[in-house]
Design an enzyme around this catalytic site. Structure first.
Site, PDB file in Angstrom:
ATOM      1  N   GLU A  49     -16.646  36.868 -22.950  1.00  0.00           N
ATOM      2  CA  GLU A  49     -16.297  38.131 -23.931  1.00  0.00           C
ATOM      3  C   GLU A  49     -15.068  37.804 -24.683  1.00  0.00           C
ATOM      4  OE1 GLU A  49     -16.060  42.037 -22.322  1.00  0.00           O
ATOM      5  OE2 GLU A  49     -15.520  42.804 -24.201  1.00  0.00           O
TER       6      GLU A  49
ATOM      7  N   LYS B 151     -20.576  37.929 -25.242  1.00  0.00           N
ATOM      8  CA  LYS B 151     -20.336  39.370 -25.986  1.00  0.00           C
ATOM      9  C   LYS B 151     -19.324  39.320 -27.010  1.00  0.00           C
ATOM     10  CE  LYS B 151     -18.988  43.663 -23.702  1.00  0.00           C
ATOM     11  NZ  LYS B 151     -19.288  44.707 -22.672  1.00  0.00           N
TER      12      LYS B 151
ATOM     13  N   SER C 155     -18.483  47.519 -28.435  1.00  0.00           N
ATOM     14  CA  SER C 155     -18.334  48.433 -29.787  1.00  0.00           C
ATOM     15  C   SER C 155     -16.929  48.444 -30.258  1.00  0.00           C
ATOM     16  CB  SER C 155     -18.776  49.786 -29.336  1.00  0.00           C
ATOM     17  OG  SER C 155     -18.424  50.270 -27.987  1.00  0.00           O
ATOM     18  N   GLY C 156     -15.787  48.196 -29.218  1.00  0.00           N
ATOM     19  CA  GLY C 156     -14.539  47.786 -29.809  1.00  0.00           C
ATOM     20  C   GLY C 156     -13.686  48.995 -30.449  1.00  0.00           C
TER      21      GLY C 156
HETATM   22  P1  13P Z   1     -16.580  48.977 -25.672  1.00  0.00           P
HETATM   23  O1  13P Z   1     -18.070  48.992 -26.129  1.00  0.00           O
HETATM   24  O2  13P Z   1     -15.918  50.192 -25.533  1.00  0.00           O
HETATM   25  O3  13P Z   1     -15.679  48.100 -26.621  1.00  0.00           O
HETATM   26  O4  13P Z   1     -16.517  48.232 -24.299  1.00  0.00           O
HETATM   27  C1  13P Z   1     -17.072  47.103 -23.930  1.00  0.00           C
HETATM   28  C2  13P Z   1     -16.631  46.490 -23.044  1.00  0.00           C
HETATM   29  O5  13P Z   1     -16.980  45.882 -22.142  1.00  0.00           O
HETATM   30  C3  13P Z   1     -15.075  45.898 -23.236  1.00  0.00           C
HETATM   31  O6  13P Z   1     -14.729  44.907 -22.147  1.00  0.00           O
END
Ligand code: 13P
Length: 347
Positions: free
Chosen positions: A179, A221, A263-264
């Site tokens: 990620e 991711k 989703s960020g």
């Molecule tokens: P969000 O979808 O809230 O960005 O979180 C995803 C996530 O796992 C961040 O590390």
């Protein structure tokens, strides 16, 4: 070939199976407490346990969710009647995932930039998590866009750590979720985000290759290519989807089985809509991988807010969680429509 090769391949495929995506519920205690505080929930271990129980016991969760990412505290917790959360997940048909990084820390000599830590002792922690039933892991790197940043030093340090983490995971039987998050915070344009995401993915895949990571036994991711939250020129959904697919096609090997977005900080509707457009025929037909979600806030948000720490709200909160899982599951197949937002009903 290692003793785990076949298992890793089939786990990675199952994580991105049709109709399904991943539920990220691996907030560290600090992040979880921050989110609790915003909606007035006590920041105790017991409240965190009750909340994660609510998520994992959501009816039919396994219809939309392939796997859920837990935090170290959570993987050791049990339901009110003493059933380990890991058993609840097995009964729901949800694969057990675990966050193994220990957080993003300031990168020495590089103001405004972070590097993710957690490699020390990781081999032993992976062995313990595998024993506990985990079959995949997550490590999040954070890239900030700003004046003169990211620097090559930041991109390389983070990519190197991601690659060493991924190699250790595969050695120990866990599918690594890789990620690299390019943050949405800032006033940068979509062009700048595109450029930085390109550099980030390029650096990450070079490092994964250098460390001998098997691309068919991992899940990527990424963040989407999108204008910064404070940018006066906001991106259209079509633009986000097209730029993101372009960037992935330029950087991600075809043997990676799937891409599961974070989703960020997008709204729940944006996160579903962007994923849906990427899965429309004209875009998904250009892609060799499955494209789905690994959302935290865009699945949990409305449910957490409604629960507010009150046992009387559990049922309705679970309906809201299930509804977001359902919307994003549809989006991962190009079958979401904004009309779905009007019907938050338990299936
Ligand atoms: P969000 O979808 O809230 O960005 O979180 C995803 C996530 O796992 C961040 O590390």
């Amino acid at each position: 070939m290692s003793q785990y090769t076949e298992e890793l391949r089939s786990t990675a495929k199952a994580m991105v199976a049709p109709n399904k995506g991943i539920l990220a519920m691996d907030e560290s205690n600090r992040t979880c407490n921050k989110r609790f505080q915003k909606v007035g929930i006590d920041t105790t271990e017991e409240k965190r346990r009750q909340y994660r129980q609510l998520l994992l016991t959501t009816p039919n969760l396994g219809d939309y969710i392939s796997g859920a990412i837990l935090y170290d505290e959570t993987i050791r917790q049990k339901t009110d009647d003493g059933k380990p959360f890991t058993d609840v997940m097995k009964d729901q048909g949800v694969i057990i995932g675990i966050k193994v990084d220990t957080g993003a820390k300031d990168l020495a000599g590089h103001p405004g930039e972070k590097v993710t830590e957690g490699l020390d002792g990781l081999r032993d922690r992976i062995a313990e998590y595998y024993q506990m039933g985990a079959r995949f892991a997550k490590w999040r790197a954070v890239i900030t866009i700003g004046d003169g940043i990211p620097t090559p030093a930041c991109l390389e340090a983070n990519a190197h750590a991601l690659a060493r983490y991924a190699a250790l995971c595969q050695e120990g039987g866990l599918v690594p979720i890789v990620e690299p998050e390019v943050l949405i915070d800032g006033d940068h344009t979509i062009d700048r985000c595109h450029e930085v995401t390109n550099q980030t993915l390029n650096t990450v895949f070079n490092q994964l290759y250098a460390q001998g990571v098997a691309f068919d036994q991992m899940v990527l991711k990424p963040s989407m290519v999108i204008a910064g939250k404070q940018c006066p020129q906001q991106s259209t959904p079509q633009e986000v989807a097209e730029r993101t697919i372009q960037c992935l096609r330029d950087n991600v090997p075809a043997s990676v089985p799937g891409i599961a977005f974070l989703s960020g900080g997008q709204t729940v509707e944006q996160a579903a809509q962007h994923l849906n457009i990427m899965n429309s025929e004209s875009l998904i037909s250009q892609c060799p991988w499955r494209i789905t979600f690994s959302y935290a806030r865009a699945i949990q948000g409305p449910g957490m807010e409604h629960w507010a720490g009150d046992a009387n709200n559990v049922k309705k909160a679970q309906e809201l969680i299930q509804h977001r899982a359902q919307c994003n599951s549809a989006a991962s197949m190009g079958k979401y429509s904004p009309d779905m937002e009007k019907q938050p009903a338990m299936a």
